[in-house]
Design a protein around this motif. Structure first.
Motif, PDB file in Angstrom:
ATOM      1  N   GLY A 110       0.786  -1.231   0.000  1.00  0.00           N
ATOM      2  CA  GLY A 110       0.000   0.000   0.000  1.00  0.00           C
ATOM      3  C   GLY A 110       0.812   1.271   0.000  1.00  0.00           C
ATOM      4  O   GLY A 110       0.259   2.360  -0.120  1.00  0.00           O
ATOM      5  N   VAL A 111       2.135   1.163   0.126  1.00  0.00           N
ATOM      6  CA  VAL A 111       3.014   2.342   0.113  1.00  0.00           C
ATOM      7  C   VAL A 111       3.836   2.319  -1.167  1.00  0.00           C
ATOM      8  O   VAL A 111       4.566   1.348  -1.429  1.00  0.00           O
ATOM      9  N   TYR A 112       3.728   3.376  -1.937  1.00  0.00           N
ATOM     10  CA  TYR A 112       4.416   3.508  -3.218  1.00  0.00           C
ATOM     11  C   TYR A 112       5.357   4.721  -3.149  1.00  0.00           C
ATOM     12  O   TYR A 112       5.250   5.558  -2.245  1.00  0.00           O
ATOM     13  N   ALA A 113       6.263   4.825  -4.115  1.00  0.00           N
ATOM     14  CA  ALA A 113       7.162   5.975  -4.184  1.00  0.00           C
ATOM     15  C   ALA A 113       7.459   6.299  -5.634  1.00  0.00           C
ATOM     16  O   ALA A 113       7.455   5.417  -6.503  1.00  0.00           O
ATOM     17  N   ALA A 114       7.723   7.574  -5.896  1.00  0.00           N
ATOM     18  CA  ALA A 114       7.974   8.030  -7.267  1.00  0.00           C
ATOM     19  C   ALA A 114       8.944   9.200  -7.267  1.00  0.00           C
ATOM     20  O   ALA A 114       9.012   9.966  -6.303  1.00  0.00           O
ATOM     21  N   GLY A 115       9.679   9.323  -8.359  1.00  0.00           N
ATOM     22  CA  GLY A 115      10.513  10.490  -8.558  1.00  0.00           C
ATOM     23  C   GLY A 115      11.925  10.347  -8.035  1.00  0.00           C
ATOM     24  O   GLY A 115      12.428   9.251  -7.792  1.00  0.00           O
ATOM     25  N   ASP A 116      12.587  11.490  -7.827  1.00  0.00           N
ATOM     26  CA  ASP A 116      14.003  11.504  -7.475  1.00  0.00           C
ATOM     27  C   ASP A 116      14.296  10.831  -6.148  1.00  0.00           C
ATOM     28  O   ASP A 116      15.424  10.396  -5.908  1.00  0.00           O
ATOM     29  N   VAL A 117      13.313  10.737  -5.275  1.00  0.00           N
ATOM     30  CA  VAL A 117      13.540  10.072  -3.993  1.00  0.00           C
ATOM     31  C   VAL A 117      13.782   8.581  -4.185  1.00  0.00           C
ATOM     32  O   VAL A 117      14.344   7.918  -3.310  1.00  0.00           O
ATOM     33  N   THR A 118      13.408   8.039  -5.355  1.00  0.00           N
ATOM     34  CA  THR A 118      13.642   6.622  -5.637  1.00  0.00           C
ATOM     35  C   THR A 118      14.976   6.375  -6.324  1.00  0.00           C
ATOM     36  O   THR A 118      15.448   5.238  -6.354  1.00  0.00           O
ATOM     37  N   GLY A 119      15.565   7.389  -6.937  1.00  0.00           N
ATOM     38  CA  GLY A 119      16.842   7.228  -7.618  1.00  0.00           C
ATOM     39  C   GLY A 119      16.762   6.427  -8.900  1.00  0.00           C
ATOM     40  O   GLY A 119      17.795   6.002  -9.424  1.00  0.00           O
ATOM     41  N   VAL A 120      15.564   6.223  -9.456  1.00  0.00           N
ATOM     42  CA  VAL A 120      15.430   5.414 -10.670  1.00  0.00           C
ATOM     43  C   VAL A 120      16.032   6.132 -11.872  1.00  0.00           C
ATOM     44  O   VAL A 120      16.878   5.600 -12.578  1.00  0.00           O
ATOM     45  N   LEU A 121      15.619   7.342 -12.132  1.00  0.00           N
ATOM     46  CA  LEU A 121      16.155   8.171 -13.208  1.00  0.00           C
ATOM     47  C   LEU A 121      15.702   9.601 -12.929  1.00  0.00           C
ATOM     48  O   LEU A 121      14.493   9.860 -12.875  1.00  0.00           O
ATOM     49  N   PRO A 122      16.635  10.540 -12.728  1.00  0.00           N
ATOM     50  CA  PRO A 122      16.263  11.890 -12.287  1.00  0.00           C
ATOM     51  C   PRO A 122      15.704  12.758 -13.407  1.00  0.00           C
ATOM     52  O   PRO A 122      16.307  13.741 -13.827  1.00  0.00           O
ATOM     53  N   LEU A 123      14.518  12.390 -13.878  1.00  0.00           N
ATOM     54  CA  LEU A 123      13.830  13.160 -14.909  1.00  0.00           C
ATOM     55  C   LEU A 123      12.401  13.427 -14.450  1.00  0.00           C
ATOM     56  O   LEU A 123      11.750  12.533 -13.892  1.00  0.00           O
ATOM     57  N   ALA A 124      11.908  14.633 -14.714  1.00  0.00           N
ATOM     58  CA  ALA A 124      10.531  14.958 -14.343  1.00  0.00           C
ATOM     59  C   ALA A 124       9.543  14.041 -15.048  1.00  0.00           C
ATOM     60  O   ALA A 124       8.522  13.644 -14.470  1.00  0.00           O
ATOM     61  N   SER A 125       9.844  13.685 -16.287  1.00  0.00           N
ATOM     62  CA  SER A 125       8.936  12.814 -17.036  1.00  0.00           C
ATOM     63  C   SER A 125       8.866  11.426 -16.416  1.00  0.00           C
ATOM     64  O   SER A 125       7.797  10.798 -16.376  1.00  0.00           O
ATOM     65  N   VAL A 126       9.986  10.935 -15.900  1.00  0.00           N
ATOM     66  CA  VAL A 126       9.997   9.626 -15.243  1.00  0.00           C
ATOM     67  C   VAL A 126       9.264   9.697 -13.914  1.00  0.00           C
ATOM     68  O   VAL A 126       8.497   8.786 -13.558  1.00  0.00           O
ATOM     69  N   ALA A 127       9.475  10.772 -13.163  1.00  0.00           N
ATOM     70  CA  ALA A 127       8.757  10.939 -11.898  1.00  0.00           C
ATOM     71  C   ALA A 127       7.254  10.925 -12.133  1.00  0.00           C
ATOM     72  O   ALA A 127       6.493  10.252 -11.418  1.00  0.00           O
TER      73      ALA A 127
END
Length: 486
Positions: free
Chosen positions: A328-345
């Motif tokens: 039930g807890v999700y995360a998105a954006g730069d706090v995840t370190g996946v790819l620092p792009l606004a479009s990815v967030a």
């Protein structure tokens, strides 16, 4: 919990003409962070019939809108006007009157416009979210276990029970222990818009995307710039040919690029700064911009207490549908370190809501992500990098077409830039591409579509392009990859 009130917002009405999802309609969604990951997720959740609360401490749009993407790209767009005049004499344009025709930049007015546009964008986002019935809370949020969020506001604490929680708190500029920003002479990229009055010589520490973009922009705006790069070349993580071209352009425009030079410390000297390098050299200037990466805003979120796992760097661990290690807890954006792009967030946030609320969803595929570096010329990329082919990870083919031979480029006085296309050697599928050109961010889209829809180079080259156009070179590059082997 003493002093905490429990609030459950009513479900938002979906936009007119949009069919509700009935799987999790009426679910309570709480989002911490109002940047692209947060506000795009909020819009999707409201569309699917959830009751949505969004908690943001800085302002809607987050750092992407207020201090990062929107301000920096507005500054760069202004600088672009200066680079457009480089070919004016060759095109037959000359100044009238007795002056030399040079342009002057009023950095105070530039910065005022930058901040004005950022503020307007933030207000537009707030208005849109309010129209969709989303509850907005000005404050700082943290987890209260896996099923609730505490918001610290000026009016005290508020507690929100939640079926779904999204953490989208972003990141902040990383600083060096020996180079603490003071907001006046030693600056992060969030503070640059206050440095107009006496910006006489800018030293940029860091030659990644942020450093290169700011260095190029201020250089074009007439500010002497020294770019301190610890690597052999600028943009070390990007396409080698593109990075080499950009560094050549920087030097041609008068920028002092110091390769293989690492900053050891930055000192304030009253009316200026000194940047001490590890080899003992000292570089002096009026201001120093630190562009040495980012740090996730994952502290004080109650992650450990809720059982949410993080990496050694402090990023929140997520899978391809944005789930953390807690249900039930999700995360998105730069706090995840996946790819620092606004479009990815933004996509991570949407995926989180589609998945959690039972709508159709496809996991995040980074091979489909197009990215752009806003130098002049711009560098746009999508799909696999060239090294995947040269290092034989992929059985692929490469073509590179200089932009100078394009008729439209000749008309516009464009002499620098190129288009690369990568394809699978057997099937002809488009696997990736690089565009270095003015407005490359627009030109990369045909290649992004080709990869997303699994088109072959023959299918791309068979599509009509306007003559003359820069996009014609994309079709030509694809045509060069036509498989003739049997």
């Amino acid at each position: 919990m003493a002093g905490v009130t429990s609030e459950i917002p009513p479900p938002a009405e979906p936009p007119s003409g949009v069919r509700r999802s009935t799987t999790r309609e009426g679910s309570r969604v709480v989002i911490i962070g109002g940047g692209p990951g947060g506000y795009e997720a909020a819009l999707v959740a409201a569309q699917l019939g959830a009751g949505v609360t969004l908690i943001e401490r800085q302002g809607l749009g987050g750092s992407a809108v207020l201090t990062d993407v929107v301000p920096s790209k507005t500054l760069i767009a202004t600088a672009e006007w200066m680079t457009l005049t480089e070919s004016s004499r060759e095109l037959g344009i000359k100044p009238t009157g007795g002056h030399d025709g040079s342009l002057e930049v009023d950095l105070n007015r530039v910065n005022q416009r930058v901040l004005r546009l950022a503020g307007a964008q933030s207000r537009d986002i707030r208005a849109r979210l309010q129209r969709e019935g989303i509850t907005l809370v000005d404050g700082t949020g943290r987890l209260d276990g896996p099923g609730a969020v505490i918001a610290e506001t000026d009016q005290g604490q508020r507690r929100f029970a939640a079926d779904v929680i999204l953490l989208a708190t972003g990141a902040r500029p990383r600083v060096l222990p020996t180079a603490e920003p003071d907001g006046e002479r030693i600056l992060t990229w969030t503070q640059m818009y206050e440095a107009a009055d006496d910006l006489e010589k800018l030293i940029v520490v860091g030659s990644g995307v942020t450093g290169a973009e700011f260095a190029g922009a201020y250089n074009a705006l007439g500010v002497p710039v020294v770019l301190v790069s610890s690597r052999d070349r600028v943009l070390p993580g990007e396409d080698a040919d593109a990075a080499e071209l950009i560094e050549t352009v920087f030097r041609r425009r008068g920028m002092d690029v110091m390769s293989r030079s690492r900053a050891a410390a930055v000192h304030r000297t009253g009316d200026g700064v000194e940047v001490e390098l590890t080899d003992g050299q000292v570089v002096t200037g009026s201001h120093c911009l630190l562009a040495v990466g980012g740090v996730p805003n994952s502290e004080d979120l109650g992650l450990a207490q809720a059982g949410v796992a993080t990496t050694e760097s402090g990023h929140i661990e997520v899978d391809r549908v944005s789930r953390t290690t807690v249900r039930g807890v999700y995360a998105a954006g730069d706090v995840t370190g996946v790819l620092p792009l606004a479009s990815v967030a933004a996509m991570q946030g949407r995926i989180a809501m589609w998945h959690s609320l039972g709508d159709a969803v496809s996991p995040l595929d980074l091979q489909m992500v197009s990215a752009n570096i806003f130098t002049a010329p711009e560098i746009a990329t999508v799909g696999i990098p060239e090294r995947a082919i040269t290092e034989r990870e992929v059985n692929g083919k490469i073509t590179m077409l200089p932009l100078g031979g394009n008729p439209r480029a000749k008309m516009l006085g464009i002499t620098e830039g190129f288009i690369k296309v990568f394809s699978h050697r057997s099937s002809g599928l488009v696997l990736g591409g690089v565009v270095v050109a003015p407005r490359a961010s627009e030109l990369i889209f045909p290649l992004t579509l080709a990869i997303s829809n699994r088109l072959t180079v023959d299918e791309v080259s068979a599509a009509f392009t306007v003559y003359p156009s820069l996009s014609g070179s994309i079709a030509e590059a694809a045509r060069l990859l036509h498989a003739t082997e049997t």
